[in-house]
Design a protein around this motif. Structure first.
Motif, short mmCIF file in Angstrom:
data_model
loop_
_atom_site.label_atom_id
_atom_site.label_comp_id
_atom_site.label_asym_id
_atom_site.label_seq_id
_atom_site.Cartn_x
_atom_site.Cartn_y
_atom_site.Cartn_z
N SER A 278 33.65 27.40 40.93
CA SER A 278 34.08 25.95 41.31
C SER A 278 35.53 25.53 40.98
CB SER A 278 33.06 25.29 40.53
OG SER A 278 33.32 25.19 39.02
N THR A 279 36.19 26.49 40.69
CA THR A 279 37.68 26.35 40.16
C THR A 279 38.48 27.47 40.92
OG1 THR A 279 37.74 27.41 38.26
CG2 THR A 279 37.30 24.99 38.34
N ASP A 280 39.84 27.33 41.05
CA ASP A 280 40.61 28.44 41.65
C ASP A 280 40.71 29.62 40.57
OD1 ASP A 280 41.36 27.03 43.83
OD2 ASP A 280 43.04 26.31 43.15
N ALA A 281 40.54 29.23 39.34
CA ALA A 281 40.79 30.35 38.07
C ALA A 281 39.35 31.17 38.18
CB ALA A 281 40.84 29.59 36.66
N GLN A 282 38.40 30.43 38.41
CA GLN A 282 36.91 31.18 38.58
C GLN A 282 37.04 32.02 39.96
OE1 GLN A 282 34.34 28.03 38.37
NE2 GLN A 282 34.23 27.96 36.13
N ARG A 283 37.51 31.62 40.92
CA ARG A 283 37.61 32.52 42.14
C ARG A 283 38.38 33.58 41.84
NH1 ARG A 283 36.70 27.41 44.77
NH2 ARG A 283 39.23 27.02 44.40
N LYS A 284 39.48 33.39 41.24
CA LYS A 284 40.36 34.55 40.82
C LYS A 284 39.83 35.46 40.02
CE LYS A 284 45.04 35.33 39.31
NZ LYS A 284 44.65 36.81 38.72
N VAL A 285 39.02 35.07 39.16
CA VAL A 285 38.24 36.29 38.51
C VAL A 285 37.49 37.04 39.30
CG1 VAL A 285 36.51 36.52 36.82
CG2 VAL A 285 38.12 34.88 36.21
N TYR A 286 36.50 36.70 40.35
CA TYR A 286 36.01 37.33 41.38
C TYR A 286 36.85 38.27 41.94
CZ TYR A 286 31.41 35.40 40.38
OH TYR A 286 30.23 35.05 39.81
N GLU A 287 38.11 37.61 42.36
CA GLU A 287 38.77 38.58 43.43
C GLU A 287 39.56 39.61 42.66
OE1 GLU A 287 41.68 35.53 44.10
OE2 GLU A 287 40.53 34.39 45.86
N ASP A 288 39.82 39.30 41.15
CA ASP A 288 40.34 40.41 40.57
C ASP A 288 39.27 41.40 40.30
OD1 ASP A 288 42.59 39.15 40.25
OD2 ASP A 288 42.29 38.29 38.10
N MET A 289 38.12 41.10 40.13
CA MET A 289 36.75 42.07 40.12
C MET A 289 36.79 42.61 41.31
SD MET A 289 33.93 39.91 38.09
CE MET A 289 32.59 41.19 38.26
N ALA A 290 36.90 42.15 42.32
CA ALA A 290 36.82 43.01 43.73
C ALA A 290 37.85 44.07 43.77
CB ALA A 290 37.02 42.02 44.88
N ARG A 291 39.14 43.67 43.28
CA ARG A 291 40.26 44.69 43.28
C ARG A 291 40.05 45.88 42.35
NH1 ARG A 291 43.26 40.05 44.33
NH2 ARG A 291 43.64 39.85 42.05
N GLU A 292 39.60 45.60 41.15
CA GLU A 292 39.57 46.54 40.12
C GLU A 292 38.18 47.29 40.35
OE1 GLU A 292 41.27 47.24 37.68
OE2 GLU A 292 42.78 45.53 38.25
N PHE A 293 37.29 47.04 40.84
CA PHE A 293 35.95 47.91 41.15
C PHE A 293 35.90 48.34 42.46
CE2 PHE A 293 34.79 45.02 37.46
CZ PHE A 293 34.37 46.27 36.58
N ASP A 294 35.94 49.71 42.50
CA ASP A 294 35.52 50.29 43.87
C ASP A 294 33.98 50.65 43.99
OD1 ASP A 294 35.64 51.87 45.96
OD2 ASP A 294 36.29 53.82 45.14
N PHE A 295 33.44 49.43 44.30
CA PHE A 295 32.03 49.47 44.32
C PHE A 295 31.38 48.78 45.38
CE2 PHE A 295 28.12 47.04 42.79
CZ PHE A 295 27.30 48.32 42.60
N ASP A 296 30.29 49.43 46.10
CA ASP A 296 29.69 48.75 47.20
C ASP A 296 28.05 49.21 47.03
OD1 ASP A 296 28.77 47.91 49.50
OD2 ASP A 296 29.99 49.19 50.80
#
Length: 302
Positions: A278-296
């Protein structure tokens, strides 16, 4: 009424010895006794075995019954005793208590000196009464007492306090001796047979004696492992979630189901719930996770 093959009821051959008939009756009585049996229709099977044994244990009754059976009657066939048959074959006047037996039995083995099919004039036990009692899952787990109100055929009501044994299941019966219909001529009252119905629970489901629970967890609890409080029928307990758990994983809490021999378990199914940012900081956490994890998760596991 219908003809009954008492040998078939007991599961013995017509030439069975008295000892074999007695043994077959005892086996069926133990198997279908309504106080212990969980078999569907156990009470009727128990009554049928009693009636068959009553007809065959006495040599005179058995001889008379065999003479009638030899005429070729088949089980379930519509039956009316031939005119004056009992007078010549020794069916009436055999004596004995036929209370609770079928019309077929009474038409053959009426009490001494009585008209065919007439019940003894002395004290008679009252009929059993059936009713249903609804209980919640916690009461089924821990046992307890529950009040219920019964209404008889005349419209009058009476209140009873019923003791609920711990570990009882839907469909099982609780027998209250002497709480059925009043007896006649000073005879004892019948029993009250209460069929248990377990009410739905908002948290738990039952599978036999096992209790099922779906437990919501966070993505980080699933990934990193955690110790969380889990509700049970006896209150909250701590459950260790192994690191790397996925949705659908089942964890077992031994002995936390309904009491019994053996007691059931509680099976906890993990369900991962991902929070909505619900905040930019929270969305950034998800974006960082998407970059860090090579997972599908849609790709097959190698």
């Amino acid at each position: 009424m219908q003809f009954k093959d008492y040998y078939e009821v007991l599961g013995v051959k017509p030439d069975a010895t008295d000892a074999a008939i007695k043994s077959a009756y005892r086996r069926l009585a133990r198997k279908f006794h309504p106080d212990v049996s969980k078999v569907e229709g156990a009470e009727e099977k128990f009554k049928g075995a009693n009636e068959a044994y009553e007809a065959l244990k006495d040599p005179a009754k058995r001889k008379a019954y065999d003479q009638l059976r030899a005429r070729g009657y088949r089980p379930g066939e519509e039956f009316n005793p031939p005119p004056n048959f009992s007078d010549g074959q020794g069916f009436s006047g055999q004596g004995g208590e036929s209370e609770g037996f079928s019309d077929f039995f009474e038409s053959l083995f009426g009490n001494a000196g009585g008209a065919r099919g007439r019940r003894p004039a002395g004290p008679r036990r009252g009929q059993d009464v059936r009713a249903r009692v609804q209980i919640d899952l916690v009461t089924a787990y821990q046992g307890g007492k529950q009040r219920l109100t019964l209404r008889d055929q005349g419209g009058s009501e009476r209140a009873l306090e019923v003791k609920i044994p711990a570990g009882i299941l839907s469909g099982q019966q609780i027998r209250l001796a002497g709480q059925g219909s009043p007896g006649a001529q000073g005879g004892p009252a019948g029993d009250l047979l209460l069929e248990v119905e377990l009410l739905p629970d908002s948290r738990f489901e039952l599978e036999g004696r096992n209790v099922l629970l779906q437990l919501p967890i966070t993505p980080w609890e699933a990934a990193l492992g955690a110790s969380v409080a889990v509700p049970t029928l006896a209150g909250n307990v701590d459950l260790k979630i192994p690191a790397g758990s996925n949705s659908g994983r089942k964890l077992r809490l031994k002995g936390r189901g309904l009491p019994g021999s053996p007691a059931g378990d509680q099976l906890v199914t993990l369900v991962i719930h991902a929070p909505v940012p619900s905040t930019d900081a929270q969305r950034k956490v998800y974006e960082d996770m998407a970059r860090e994890f090579d997972f599908d998760p849609r790709q097959p596991v190698a």
